[in-house]
Design a protein around this motif. Structure first.
Motif, PDB file in Angstrom:
ATOM      1  N   ALA A   1      42.481  44.051  54.159  1.00  0.00           N
ATOM      2  CA  ALA A   1      41.813  45.314  54.508  1.00  0.00           C
ATOM      3  C   ALA A   1      40.852  45.107  55.674  1.00  0.00           C
ATOM      4  CB  ALA A   1      41.064  45.867  53.297  1.00  0.00           C
TER       5      ALA A   1
ATOM      6  N   GLU B   1      33.082  36.666  56.938  1.00  0.00           N
ATOM      7  CA  GLU B   1      33.854  36.286  55.751  1.00  0.00           C
ATOM      8  C   GLU B   1      33.106  35.179  55.005  1.00  0.00           C
ATOM      9  OE1 GLU B   1      36.520  37.030  53.785  1.00  0.00           O
ATOM     10  OE2 GLU B   1      35.898  35.203  52.707  1.00  0.00           O
TER      11      GLU B   1
ATOM     12  N   ARG C   1      42.337  37.555  48.601  1.00  0.00           N
ATOM     13  CA  ARG C   1      43.128  37.316  47.386  1.00  0.00           C
ATOM     14  C   ARG C   1      44.577  36.944  47.693  1.00  0.00           C
ATOM     15  NH1 ARG C   1      41.147  42.495  44.214  1.00  0.00           N
ATOM     16  NH2 ARG C   1      40.272  42.953  46.283  1.00  0.00           N
TER      17      ARG C   1
ATOM     18  N   TRP D   1      54.457  39.108  47.050  1.00  0.00           N
ATOM     19  CA  TRP D   1      55.670  39.854  47.351  1.00  0.00           C
ATOM     20  C   TRP D   1      55.371  41.144  48.109  1.00  0.00           C
ATOM     21  CZ3 TRP D   1      55.012  37.383  42.548  1.00  0.00           C
ATOM     22  CH2 TRP D   1      55.826  36.250  42.373  1.00  0.00           C
TER      23      TRP D   1
ATOM     24  N   ALA E   1      42.103  47.064  49.034  1.00  0.00           N
ATOM     25  CA  ALA E   1      43.231  47.381  48.166  1.00  0.00           C
ATOM     26  C   ALA E   1      42.752  48.060  46.880  1.00  0.00           C
ATOM     27  CB  ALA E   1      43.986  46.092  47.819  1.00  0.00           C
TER      28      ALA E   1
ATOM     29  N   ILE F   1      48.890  44.249  48.674  1.00  0.00           N
ATOM     30  CA  ILE F   1      48.603  43.980  50.092  1.00  0.00           C
ATOM     31  C   ILE F   1      48.783  45.268  50.891  1.00  0.00           C
ATOM     32  CG2 ILE F   1      49.380  42.678  52.123  1.00  0.00           C
ATOM     33  CD1 ILE F   1      50.355  40.487  50.077  1.00  0.00           C
TER      34      ILE F   1
HETATM   35  C1  LIG Z   1      47.248  36.219  41.559  1.00  0.00           C
HETATM   36  C2  LIG Z   1      47.486  37.429  42.429  1.00  0.00           C
HETATM   37  C3  LIG Z   1      48.775  37.879  42.650  1.00  0.00           C
HETATM   38  C4  LIG Z   1      49.009  38.997  43.452  1.00  0.00           C
HETATM   39  N1  LIG Z   1      50.302  39.383  43.734  1.00  0.00           N
HETATM   40  C5  LIG Z   1      50.518  40.352  44.658  1.00  0.00           C
HETATM   41  C6  LIG Z   1      51.816  40.578  45.176  1.00  0.00           C
HETATM   42  O1  LIG Z   1      52.777  39.869  44.828  1.00  0.00           O
HETATM   43  N2  LIG Z   1      51.992  41.560  46.114  1.00  0.00           N
HETATM   44  C7  LIG Z   1      50.929  42.293  46.578  1.00  0.00           C
HETATM   45  O2  LIG Z   1      51.133  43.168  47.435  1.00  0.00           O
HETATM   46  N3  LIG Z   1      49.688  42.088  46.116  1.00  0.00           N
HETATM   47  C8  LIG Z   1      49.445  41.113  45.198  1.00  0.00           C
HETATM   48  N4  LIG Z   1      48.172  40.823  44.805  1.00  0.00           N
HETATM   49  C9  LIG Z   1      47.083  41.699  45.250  1.00  0.00           C
HETATM   50  C10 LIG Z   1      46.677  41.504  46.706  1.00  0.00           C
HETATM   51  O3  LIG Z   1      46.633  40.127  47.020  1.00  0.00           O
HETATM   52  C11 LIG Z   1      45.306  42.127  46.921  1.00  0.00           C
HETATM   53  O4  LIG Z   1      45.275  43.437  46.398  1.00  0.00           O
HETATM   54  C12 LIG Z   1      44.930  42.235  48.391  1.00  0.00           C
HETATM   55  O5  LIG Z   1      45.237  41.035  49.069  1.00  0.00           O
HETATM   56  C13 LIG Z   1      43.442  42.534  48.491  1.00  0.00           C
HETATM   57  O6  LIG Z   1      43.064  42.664  49.838  1.00  0.00           O
HETATM   58  P1  LIG Z   1      41.594  43.164  50.228  1.00  0.00           P
HETATM   59  O7  LIG Z   1      41.439  42.892  51.673  1.00  0.00           O
HETATM   60  O8  LIG Z   1      41.352  44.520  49.728  1.00  0.00           O
HETATM   61  O9  LIG Z   1      40.609  42.226  49.368  1.00  0.00           O
HETATM   62  P2  LIG Z   1      40.447  40.647  49.396  1.00  0.00           P
HETATM   63  O10 LIG Z   1      41.730  40.011  49.773  1.00  0.00           O
HETATM   64  O11 LIG Z   1      39.836  40.240  48.122  1.00  0.00           O
HETATM   65  O12 LIG Z   1      39.436  40.393  50.604  1.00  0.00           O
HETATM   66  C14 LIG Z   1      38.052  40.593  50.448  1.00  0.00           C
HETATM   67  C15 LIG Z   1      37.317  39.536  51.239  1.00  0.00           C
HETATM   68  O13 LIG Z   1      35.913  39.750  51.120  1.00  0.00           O
HETATM   69  C16 LIG Z   1      35.261  38.492  51.072  1.00  0.00           C
HETATM   70  N5  LIG Z   1      33.919  38.663  50.503  1.00  0.00           N
HETATM   71  C17 LIG Z   1      33.575  38.953  49.230  1.00  0.00           C
HETATM   72  N6  LIG Z   1      32.231  39.026  49.121  1.00  0.00           N
HETATM   73  C18 LIG Z   1      31.729  38.798  50.359  1.00  0.00           C
HETATM   74  C19 LIG Z   1      30.399  38.737  50.901  1.00  0.00           C
HETATM   75  N7  LIG Z   1      29.314  38.931  50.130  1.00  0.00           N
HETATM   76  N8  LIG Z   1      30.239  38.481  52.221  1.00  0.00           N
HETATM   77  C20 LIG Z   1      31.317  38.276  53.035  1.00  0.00           C
HETATM   78  N9  LIG Z   1      32.599  38.307  52.569  1.00  0.00           N
HETATM   79  C21 LIG Z   1      32.790  38.565  51.241  1.00  0.00           C
HETATM   80  C22 LIG Z   1      36.195  37.654  50.215  1.00  0.00           C
HETATM   81  O14 LIG Z   1      35.979  36.271  50.365  1.00  0.00           O
HETATM   82  C23 LIG Z   1      37.573  38.113  50.714  1.00  0.00           C
HETATM   83  O15 LIG Z   1      38.056  37.304  51.747  1.00  0.00           O
HETATM   84  C24 LIG Z   1      47.911  39.695  44.021  1.00  0.00           C
HETATM   85  C25 LIG Z   1      46.610  39.234  43.813  1.00  0.00           C
HETATM   86  C26 LIG Z   1      46.398  38.102  43.045  1.00  0.00           C
HETATM   87  C27 LIG Z   1      44.997  37.584  42.864  1.00  0.00           C
END
Ligand SMILES: Cc1cc2nc3c(=O)[nH]c(=O)nc-3n(C[C@H](O)[C@H](O)[C@H](O)COP(=O)(O)OP(=O)(O)OC[C@H]3O[C@@H](n4cnc5c(N)ncnc54)[C@H](O)[C@@H]3O)c2cc1C
Length: 489
Positions: A67, A86, A94, A111, A457, A467
């Motif tokens: 995101a 970050e 995640r 996936w 997400a 994702i």
């Molecule tokens: C085990 C597992 C399996 C999954 N399988 C799938 C799949 O097969 N297909 C799929 O589409 N999705 C899957 N997902 C879900 C998907 O990975 C996530 O929904 C998506 O990647 C989240 O993206 P995001 O950017 O919203 O959040 P995140 O990826 O969590 O990114 C948030 C970021 O913020 C950072 N952060 C947090 N607090 C702070 C702070 N105070 N200061 C600075 N930075 C900070 C974190 O370190 C992180 O890098 C899975 C997730 C997991 C855990």
């Protein structure tokens, strides 16, 4: 919260922990370090930051998952000066592509599919290749545990049982989600939001053998015990997959990126034109009419005109906001979404074909399938509920007796899992709302507040928890912030 090292190893525990959780946490700290060591980014994202190129950014993006990276890229392409902060020493959040023996594996999000429009557009844009996961898409055998016994029938029969149970479970989804991207629930949806997945399974009165097959799938989908996941979350997934359980499988566990999720993040950052600072956790955000002041855990002050918060909803409580955030955001940070289970890779010795196995939440793992088959061994992937008494996901000897219930001839030689629920920068896995969280909090969760905009997400409208949802939300927020920048120019 104290300052973390780059692998999170000195960060405080988020909550009071039980003895077994403390042991898991020790494992988490060990593995987080080991896994991070094997996951160097192929581009030097800190180079621009070291040069001190950007004095006052227009926008600070907090969080470098899909995101945050999407929002940062879009805003930079629109001409804004963007700084992404970050907390961890890597991007991807995640998603986490790292080494397991001689192979690379995805410890988090994996996936992707062409029915997920936002991630698919990125895959096409950068010309990335896909690879198949055979065990999930074309198993040769399907087995499941029901009332302590392993069940196995011809594949077509097990599919019939699952299709029938899924159709009955999701009945009525058209009324609640006539269009799955509508971000809020209609009135009858709010009533259904009272129900947990377990409540709904109970309503169906299925024969135990069919119930336990469905229950294994559902504990996996919500990544917790089925009493913790909201029924409405499953209705949304169902509508997104055209109300077809086989399409849902295809979307959720068939195709992955050949070069790993990091190959996509690398391309997005490389294309971005924004500055990235790793190992920079944000601890407070104060806004006024004049702008926003962001303070890091190292006590550095950064000023910006706007901030995009792209962190997991479960971690918002670690940051001090002035003025305080809307009640729904605060409540979600306290309650957490339900996703908190395990994803574990298991190397096995002994012939491993393409198998798929289910078990209800009275067992430690609820869905297991072949990642790599082999004549004298291969790899399985398992998903399971959190905090299962007496089961240590990091110990092959603890995992083996469970796998042997299905495959008595194999031994488990190595395992790899990452404790996402203990990592202070995720405090959970993929987002599944608990009953009533959708109807009570989603409006607040998605609302901008003054100069703060929110992405992730966890608050996406469509493939929330995926994702794809992260990218959807990053695109939307970038559009909103660009508009604000233009107005105030
Ligand atoms: C085990 C597992 C399996 C999954 N399988 C799938 C799949 O097969 N297909 C799929 O589409 N999705 C899957 N997902 C879900 C998907 O990975 C996530 O929904 C998506 O990647 C989240 O993206 P995001 O950017 O919203 O959040 P995140 O990826 O969590 O990114 C948030 C970021 O913020 C950072 N952060 C947090 N607090 C702070 C702070 N105070 N200061 C600075 N930075 C900070 C974190 O370190 C992180 O890098 C899975 C997730 C997991 C855990």
């Amino acid at each position: 919260m104290q300052k973390p090292s780059s692998d999170g190893s000195s960060a405080n525990a988020p909550h009071e922990l039980s003895d077994s959780a403390r042991a898991s946490r020790r494992n988490f700290l060990r593995l987080a370090g080991a896994a991070a060591a094997g996951s160097a980014l192929s581009i030097d994202v800190n180079a621009a930051a070291r040069s001190g190129a950007m004095k006052k950014p227009d926008v600070v993006v907090v969080g470098g998952g899909f995101a945050g990276v999407t929002a940062a890229r879009e805003l930079a392409h629109a001409g804004a000066r963007v700084l992404l902060l970050e907390a961890r020493n890597r991007l991807g959040g995640r998603t986490f592509y790292t080494q397991f023996g001689d192979k690379k594996v995805e410890l988090g999000g994996t996936w992707v599919h062409w029915s997920q429009p936002h991630v698919w557009a990125e895959i096409m844009r950068y010309g990335l290749d896909l690879e198949e996961t055979i065990g999930a898409s074309a198993p040769e055998r399907v087995m499941w545990l029901s009332e302590g016994k392993v069940q196995e029938v011809p594949i077509e029969d097990s599919m019939k049982l699952l299709i029938d149970a899924s159709n009955r479970f999701h009945e009525g989804s058209e009324k609640v989600f006539p269009r799955p991207y509508l971000p809020f629930l209609p009135d009858d949806g709010a009533m259904l939001d009272e129900l947990s997945i377990a409540d709904r399974i109970r309503q169906l009165n299925l024969p135990p053998v069919q119930r336990d097959l469905l229950a294994g799938l559902m504990a996996t989908n919500c990544h917790n015990r089925t009493g913790d996941g909201a029924f409405t979350e499953m209705l949304r997934w169902w509508t997104l997959a055209d109300r077809d359980v086989l399409r849902l499988f295809d979307a959720c566990a068939h195709y992955k990126l050949k070069g790993g999720t990091s190959s996509l993040i690398d391309r997005m950052v490389g294309d971005g034109g924004f500055e990235v600072r790793l190992s920079t956790a944000v601890s407070s955000i104060k806004q006024s009419a004049a702008g926003v002041v962001i303070t890091t855990e190292a006590d550095e002050r950064i000023e910006a005109r706007y901030v995009v918060m792209a962190i997991p909803v479960n971690t918002t409580g670690a940051i001090e906001f002035q003025p305080a955030l809307l009640p729904g955001k605060q409540a979600m940070a306290r309650e957490h979404h339900a996703g908190a289970g395990h994803k574990v890779y298991m190397k096995v010795k002994g012939e491993l074909g393409s198998v798929m196995m289910y078990a209800p939440e009275s067992e430690p793992l609820n869905l297991i399938f072949t990642d790599h088959p082999g004549a004298d061994g291969g790899t399985l992937i398992g998903f399971g509920v959190p905090d299962f008494e007496g089961f240590d996901v990091h110990n092959p000897k603890s995992v083996e007796p469970f796998i042997r219930k299905f495959l008595p001839h194999v031994s488990v030689t190595e395992v790899l899992a990452y404790d996402w629920h203990l990592d202070p920068y995720s405090l959970g896995t993929w987002c599944t709302y608990r009953p009533r969280q959708f109807s009570r909090y989603v409006r607040d969760l998605r609302s901008p507040e003054g100069r703060l905009f929110f992405a992730g997400a966890d608050i996406a409208a469509g493939w929330r928890g995926f994702i794809d949802g992260a990218i959807e939300s990053g695109l939307q927020v970038a559009q909103a912030v660009s508009g604000a920048l233009r107005q105030k120019a």
